[in-house]
Design a protein around this motif. Structure first.
Motif, PDB file in Angstrom:
ATOM      1  N   PRO A 477       1.646  28.453 -72.388  1.00 27.37           N
ATOM      2  CA  PRO A 477       3.002  27.886 -72.292  1.00 27.37           C
ATOM      3  C   PRO A 477       3.144  26.810 -71.230  1.00 27.37           C
ATOM      4  O   PRO A 477       4.024  25.962 -71.325  1.00 27.37           O
ATOM      5  N   ASP A 478       2.288  26.838 -70.194  1.00 20.08           N
ATOM      6  CA  ASP A 478       2.362  25.835 -69.133  1.00 20.08           C
ATOM      7  C   ASP A 478       1.409  24.671 -69.349  1.00 20.08           C
ATOM      8  O   ASP A 478       1.236  23.828 -68.473  1.00 20.08           O
ATOM      9  N   GLY A 479       0.756  24.616 -70.497  1.00 21.29           N
ATOM     10  CA  GLY A 479      -0.157  23.537 -70.793  1.00 21.29           C
ATOM     11  C   GLY A 479      -1.600  23.920 -70.568  1.00 21.29           C
ATOM     12  O   GLY A 479      -1.904  24.848 -69.802  1.00 21.29           O
ATOM     13  N   PRO A 480      -2.523  23.212 -71.235  1.00 21.23           N
ATOM     14  CA  PRO A 480      -3.952  23.544 -71.109  1.00 21.23           C
ATOM     15  C   PRO A 480      -4.470  23.441 -69.682  1.00 21.23           C
ATOM     16  O   PRO A 480      -5.407  24.149 -69.312  1.00 21.23           O
ATOM     17  N   GLN A 481      -3.861  22.574 -68.858  1.00 26.39           N
ATOM     18  CA  GLN A 481      -4.362  22.407 -67.505  1.00 26.39           C
ATOM     19  C   GLN A 481      -4.065  23.614 -66.629  1.00 26.39           C
ATOM     20  O   GLN A 481      -4.757  23.845 -65.628  1.00 26.39           O
ATOM     21  N   ALA A 482      -3.052  24.407 -67.000  1.00 27.91           N
ATOM     22  CA  ALA A 482      -2.649  25.530 -66.158  1.00 27.91           C
ATOM     23  C   ALA A 482      -3.418  26.815 -66.455  1.00 27.91           C
ATOM     24  O   ALA A 482      -3.343  27.769 -65.684  1.00 27.91           O
ATOM     25  N   VAL A 483      -4.160  26.868 -67.540  1.00 35.05           N
ATOM     26  CA  VAL A 483      -4.824  28.108 -67.925  1.00 35.05           C
ATOM     27  C   VAL A 483      -6.041  28.359 -67.036  1.00 35.05           C
ATOM     28  O   VAL A 483      -6.747  27.424 -66.625  1.00 35.05           O
ATOM     29  N   GLN A 484      -6.266  29.613 -66.720  1.00 29.16           N
ATOM     30  CA  GLN A 484      -7.412  30.029 -65.907  1.00 29.16           C
ATOM     31  C   GLN A 484      -8.461  30.681 -66.801  1.00 29.16           C
ATOM     32  O   GLN A 484      -8.152  31.259 -67.844  1.00 29.16           O
ATOM     33  N   ASP A 485      -9.710  30.604 -66.351  1.00 29.27           N
ATOM     34  CA  ASP A 485     -10.791  31.199 -67.129  1.00 29.27           C
ATOM     35  C   ASP A 485     -10.596  32.697 -67.292  1.00 29.27           C
ATOM     36  O   ASP A 485     -10.969  33.281 -68.308  1.00 29.27           O
ATOM     37  N   GLU A 486     -10.004  33.337 -66.273  1.00 30.35           N
ATOM     38  CA  GLU A 486      -9.782  34.788 -66.357  1.00 30.35           C
ATOM     39  C   GLU A 486      -8.824  35.126 -67.487  1.00 30.35           C
ATOM     40  O   GLU A 486      -9.000  36.142 -68.180  1.00 30.35           O
ATOM     41  N   GLU A 487      -7.798  34.285 -67.697  1.00 32.27           N
ATOM     42  CA  GLU A 487      -6.861  34.527 -68.786  1.00 32.27           C
ATOM     43  C   GLU A 487      -7.551  34.378 -70.139  1.00 32.27           C
ATOM     44  O   GLU A 487      -7.312  35.174 -71.062  1.00 32.27           O
ATOM     45  N   LEU A 488      -8.396  33.361 -70.261  1.00 29.34           N
ATOM     46  CA  LEU A 488      -9.116  33.167 -71.516  1.00 29.34           C
ATOM     47  C   LEU A 488     -10.063  34.321 -71.784  1.00 29.34           C
ATOM     48  O   LEU A 488     -10.165  34.801 -72.924  1.00 29.34           O
TER      49      LEU A 488
END
Length: 592
Positions: A477-488
């Motif tokens: 929801p905050d954009g691809p730049q905000a995602v962390q590897d741990e979330e993925l």
């Protein structure tokens, strides 16, 4: 009446696009000024060079020619210099406006995808979104700027000629007006139909080329490649024929202006020649009322029409470009009409109720356990959904109630409207009846607000030709730049893909175009992982096991439904049996 209203609406939509594609006058002012200066330099260059050559033929002292030589050099340099600045500033303003037009066009298309775009094939749609949108840049560069600069310079030049000879100025203006009218009629008669058909043929040709390339394996399997190539060749021939018709119009336009230029030069000679005789020792009484004109001035006046008609030739071309721009705008408006203004604010009563039940003002995403017990995550009250301009629909009004953490199974025979209902729940199709999410009627929500809370995972999940990371990160929801590897990693573990990814390239594992390097089941798991990363409270699964065998389907459903967690609700559409232990409620759709 309806036809007239539709035509008026299409014209209004096209005009709104043209307004958006035109830069502000402040942004266009430098380009217009530089264009006028470049045109004036061209006229002064022709006039000063003609005067210099004629005067030099008389062999005067070189000092008398020095200023003329400097003027010719200055005008020759300034013409190109101002032309460069005009192009630079005009295109800079036009491309800045084009960026806004592209955003506006895609913002119009976004609410229509995937089912409201009408019967548009991929190639034609691609042509409209790319070529027609880019064609709007011609409005400031090939319509407004040439019209303003050329007409301004022509008007100033005629005023200068008027000072030398009023009759010559009137004759030149009359011939110029006649040439402009004839040239415009020629372009309108010969090119308007060809240009409209060319735009449509480009879209048709793109359709056939996309089908040839995208479905090449199927065409080879059924020995239909030659037939498809023949369609492409026929459309290409028709497109070239229409383009040649447009070229004929441009050629005839050049011929009309060449004839008009020659007539203007002859008129200048016939009108100014008697005045030249007054310069000889016969006396001023022979001037015939025009005053004395020496040979250098006569040559200058005779050659001025060359510059005037060259500048005026931009007017019919600009008028033709205006028609092309209007065609581009209408083609865009056909697929992407201006969206109606939707209410972005929710009703005060509904908002206060949601905040009271949630025990927090943080919004709908994190409700308290008290709210979860009282407020259904999803509630349908006599809801029906229909395809645009179609009788296919959810046959009878349906009602359902789903609490947070529960799973609802919706079944029914093929064609009964399961996909229509799934699209309706996510706002891609309009619905009738009352549809509530967390106690609020979604009729007061924008499509973006609804899709932040309800995420659709389609039967044919689209997989981009990129890495596993990129395919997942786009859903954050905050954009691809905000995602962390741990979330993925957490999302991949939840859908049972992390171990598989570790045996490949981890998050950098390539998936291929349309998921060519992975199986259908893996593609569906990636789609569910996207839904988990999106943060939506309700997931809509449309036939998630369509690509796997029955035994694998049960295992896959257990993993997918188990990955959603206690705070998410799932609406599962399926035509295959689902174990009762995995669902909390079921609903069977029946034909009307």
């Amino acid at each position: 009446m309806n036809t007239g209203t539709a035509e008026q609406n299409a014209q209004r939509q096209a005009r709104s696009l043209l307004v958006a594609s035109r830069p502000s006058w402040r942004a266009m002012a430098p380009g217009l000024i530089f264009g006028i200066l470049s045109g004036l330099s061209a006229v002064l260059l022709l006039g000063s060079s003609a005067y210099l050559i004629t005067r030099a033929s008389e062999q005067p002292p070189i000092l008398y020619l020095g200023l003329l030589v400097v003027g010719v050099r200055a005008f020759a340099l300034s013409r190109g210099f101002f032309r460069y600045l005009e192009r630079l500033s005009t295109h800079d303003a036009a491309f800045r406006a084009l960026g806004e037009v592209r955003v506006d066009a895609f913002s119009r298309l976004e609410p229509l995808a995937p089912v409201k775009l009408g019967p548009r094939r991929r190639g034609d749609l691609l042509t409209r979104v790319i070529r027609d949108v880019d064609g709007l840049v011609d409005l400031p560069t090939r319509v407004i700027q040439p019209l303003v600069s050329s007409l301004t310079v022509v008007g100033l030049t005629l005023l200068a000629v008027l000072w030398f000879s009023p009759i010559l100025a009137l004759a030149l203006a009359g011939l110029l007006l006649l040439t402009l009218v004839l040239g415009t009629l020629v372009t309108e008669t010969l090119t308007v139909r060809a240009e409209r058909r060319t735009a449509q043929l480009r879209g048709d040709l793109a359709d056939e080329v996309v089908d040839l390339v995208g479905e090449l394996d199927v065409l080879i399997a059924y020995d239909a490649v030659e037939a498809q190539l023949q369609k492409v060749a026929e459309l290409d021939t028709r497109l070239r024929r229409e383009a040649l018709l447009g070229a004929r119009g441009a050629g005839l336009l050049a011929a009309v202006f060449a004839g008009g230029t020659g007539a203007a030069v002859m008129a200048a000679l016939l009108i100014a020649a008697p005045s030249l005789q007054a310069a000889v020792p016969l006396g001023p009484d022979m001037a015939l009322g025009f005053g004395e004109v020496d040979p250098a001035v006569l040559v200058t006046l005779a050659l001025i029409p060359l510059a005037v008609f060259e500048l005026a030739a931009a007017v019919p071309l600009a008028w033709s470009a205006r028609r092309r721009v209007l065609t581009h705008a209408r083609r865009i408006a056909e697929i992407a009409p201006e969206p109606e203004r939707e209410s972005q604010a929710r009703t005060a009563t509904g908002t206060q109720q949601a905040q009271l039940l949630a025990g927090s003002t943080a919004g709908l995403r994190v409700p308290s356990s008290f709210a979860a017990e009282l407020v259904p995550a999803l509630e349908l009250r006599d809801v029906t959904v229909r395809w645009p301009e179609s009788v296919a629909a959810v046959g009878t009004p349906i009602s359902a109630r789903l609490l947070p953490g529960q799973n609802l199974l919706i079944t029914g025979p093929s064609g009964v409207g399961k996909t229509a209902l799934a699209l309706g729940l996510t706002g891609f199709l309009p619905h009738k009846g009352q549809y509530l999410v967390a106690g609020e009627d979604v009729a007061d929500w924008s499509p973006e607000e609804l899709r932040r809370e309800v995420c659709l995972i389609e039967q044919q999940a689209h997989i981009f030709d990129s890495s596993l990371r990129a395919n997942l990160a786009l859903a954050h929801p905050d954009g691809p730049q905000a995602v962390q590897d741990e979330e993925l990693e957490q999302a991949l573990r939840a859908v049972g893909l992390w171990d598989w990814a570790q045996t490949r390239g981890g998050l950098e594992t390539p998936v291929g175009m349309f998921g060519a390097l992975i199986s259908g089941g893996q593609a569906q798991r990636i789609a569910v992982a996207r839904g988990l990363l999106s943060g939506a409270r309700i997931l809509i699964l449309d036939e998630p096991t369509a690509h796997v065998d029955p035994e694998t389907a049960v295992q896959m459903l257990e993993e997918l439904l188990g990955a959603t967690g206690p705070e998410r609700s799932v609406v599962l559409f399926s035509h295959t049996p689902v174990p009762e232990r995995l669902i909390n409620a079921s609903l069977q759709l029946r034909p009307a």
